[in-house]
Design an enzyme around this catalytic site. Structure first.
Site, PDB file in Angstrom:
ATOM      1  N   HIS A 245      18.886 -30.145 -10.964  1.00 26.44           N
ATOM      2  CA  HIS A 245      18.356 -29.128 -10.158  1.00 26.44           C
ATOM      3  C   HIS A 245      17.105 -29.072 -10.070  1.00 26.44           C
ATOM      4  O   HIS A 245      16.152 -29.037 -10.833  1.00 26.44           O
ATOM      5  CB  HIS A 245      18.635 -27.941 -11.360  1.00 26.44           C
ATOM      6  CG  HIS A 245      18.591 -26.449 -10.583  1.00 26.44           C
ATOM      7  ND1 HIS A 245      18.017 -25.447 -11.266  1.00 26.44           N
ATOM      8  CD2 HIS A 245      18.702 -26.090  -9.442  1.00 26.44           C
ATOM      9  CE1 HIS A 245      17.792 -24.294 -10.435  1.00 26.44           C
ATOM     10  NE2 HIS A 245      18.430 -24.859  -9.194  1.00 26.44           N
TER      11      HIS A 245
ATOM     12  N   GLU B 298      15.643 -29.817 -13.440  1.00 29.83           N
ATOM     13  CA  GLU B 298      16.494 -29.571 -14.768  1.00 29.83           C
ATOM     14  C   GLU B 298      17.578 -30.673 -14.646  1.00 29.83           C
ATOM     15  O   GLU B 298      18.188 -30.756 -13.688  1.00 29.83           O
ATOM     16  CB  GLU B 298      16.994 -28.283 -14.638  1.00 29.83           C
ATOM     17  CG  GLU B 298      15.914 -27.070 -15.004  1.00 29.83           C
ATOM     18  CD  GLU B 298      16.540 -25.775 -14.887  1.00 29.83           C
ATOM     19  OE1 GLU B 298      16.229 -24.947 -15.586  1.00 29.83           O
ATOM     20  OE2 GLU B 298      17.094 -25.404 -13.891  1.00 29.83           O
TER      21      GLU B 298
ATOM     22  N   ASN C  78      16.606 -20.412 -14.101  1.00 31.22           N
ATOM     23  CA  ASN C  78      17.117 -19.111 -13.411  1.00 31.22           C
ATOM     24  C   ASN C  78      17.320 -18.151 -14.481  1.00 31.22           C
ATOM     25  O   ASN C  78      17.221 -17.024 -14.257  1.00 31.22           O
ATOM     26  CB  ASN C  78      18.383 -19.747 -12.507  1.00 31.22           C
ATOM     27  CG  ASN C  78      17.756 -19.875 -11.111  1.00 31.22           C
ATOM     28  OD1 ASN C  78      16.684 -19.902 -10.767  1.00 31.22           O
ATOM     29  ND2 ASN C  78      18.579 -20.820 -10.572  1.00 31.22           N
TER      30      ASN C  78
ATOM     31  N   SER D 179      22.695 -24.351  -8.563  1.00 27.13           N
ATOM     32  CA  SER D 179      21.727 -23.402  -9.433  1.00 27.13           C
ATOM     33  C   SER D 179      22.372 -22.907 -10.402  1.00 27.13           C
ATOM     34  O   SER D 179      22.051 -22.171 -11.499  1.00 27.13           O
ATOM     35  CB  SER D 179      21.079 -22.555  -8.545  1.00 27.13           C
ATOM     36  OG  SER D 179      20.673 -22.780  -7.172  1.00 27.13           O
TER      37      SER D 179
END
Ligand code: 3HC
Length: 284
Positions: A141, A153, A191, A120
């Site tokens: 991701h 991602e 994120n 992450s």
């Protein structure tokens, strides 16, 4: 350019088993590797439970779920991954651990394989240094719960080449998920947007500004989010979020990424969220 036809996942936790399930449901064989039999046992149960949930929800027929389960091989042998076209590293979010796992993967995979990390927040450029031919390394991701969330991602590091990106994008599409491409910067796209929002909710609760239920209902009912922010923190895991905050703060030194003191105390007290039975809420 060859398609990715077989996959290995290293790390059989919540994310690793979710990735394996998505691969198997899409019709590809997948090997899941973890260190011991106990981890394998838990992984098997998690996969069965999730497939059963997909059947109950009308997403899969009984026979497709059975076929998907048969495509998943659980193993403790690292050698078993040596024929995979793609290896996804999905061990816990700890840089030293991930580096050593990437090194171990590099020691057994074939030269043509793509090597991906599901991190992450750890720079892909650092993980890629553990692999000979860093041009075949990138971030993939996934989002939790992987069988349900339709996004991956695709994180392009400085050395990642076009072929690796193209093969990986096609693989993600074959899973029925949407790839979005991002540079190798802490937080990637999602994120970087999500974490400041979640941390603002934690600070609001920490300051006693509103109750946890009202904060959560505000975003659930007012903005149509499937979960309120504190419930989502519990769902992701406070230890995981803490690591992501640290990494974002380390990269940008901006206050909005700094983990609030309450998060640190909760992690220290083992209140990690749903997985440990308590976080902002109790899960009995
Ligand atoms: N396979 C396929 N489908 C499944 C499934 C499975 N294993 N398990 C559940 N589903 C389906 C259900 O059939 C249902 O479909 P429907 O909406 O068409 O009826 C849907 O998923 C929702 O399932 P449930 O109704 O059983 O469960 P909930 O309504 O409680 O939803 C949730 C659970 C999907 C987790 C929802 O609350 C949600 O979307 N929450 C937000 C999750 C989120 O934000 N994730 C991202 C976290 S950030 C991250 O991962 C990045 C990291 O780096 C931090």
């Amino acid at each position: 350019m060859s398609e990715i036809e077989s996959v290995a996942v290293v790390g059989a936790g919540f994310m690793g088993t979710g990735i394996a399930e998505a691969v198997a449901v899409a019709g590809m064989p997948v090997i899941v590797r973890d260190v011991d039999e106990a981890a394998m046992g838990r992984a098997g149960e998690r996969i069965e439970t999730s497939l059963a949930r997909a059947v109950r929800g009308g997403k899969l027929s009984e026979s497709d779920a059975r076929a998907a389960r048969e495509r998943i091989e659980l193993t403790t042998s690292l050698r078993a991954i040596d024929q995979a076209d793609l290896v996804v590293e999905a061990v816990p979010e700890d840089e030293r651990l991930k580096l050593s796992v990437m090194e171990a993967i590099a020691g057994v995979v074939s030269d043509g394989a793509v090597v991906a990390s599901n991190t992450s927040s750890i720079p892909i450029a650092e993980l890629a240094q553990a692999v000979s031919q860093p041009e075949r390394v990138l971030g993939l991701h996934f989002f939790s719960p992987v069988p349900v969330m339709n996004l991956v991602e695709v994180v392009v590091a400085l050395d990642t080449n076009e072929e690796t990106i193209a093969r990986s994008r096609r693989f993600v599409e074959r899973l029925g998920k949407r790839p979005i491409e991002t540079k190798d910067r802490s937080g990637f796209i999602v994120n970087m947007l999500l974490v400041p929002y979640l941390m603002a909710a934690v600070r609001m609760y920490e300051e006693g500004f509103a109750s946890r239920e009202d904060i959560d209902n505000g975003m659930k009912l007012g903005c149509g989010h499937p979960m309120g922010p504190l419930t989502l923190c519990d769902f992701i895991g406070l230890d995981v979020l803490y690591a992501v905050c640290d990494s974002l703060y380390e990269e940008f030194k901006r206050d909005e990424y700094a983990p609030p003191p309450l998060m640190k105390r909760m992690v220290a007290s083992g209140r990690l969220g749903r997985k440990s039975g308590r976080g902002f809420y109790d899960y009995g």
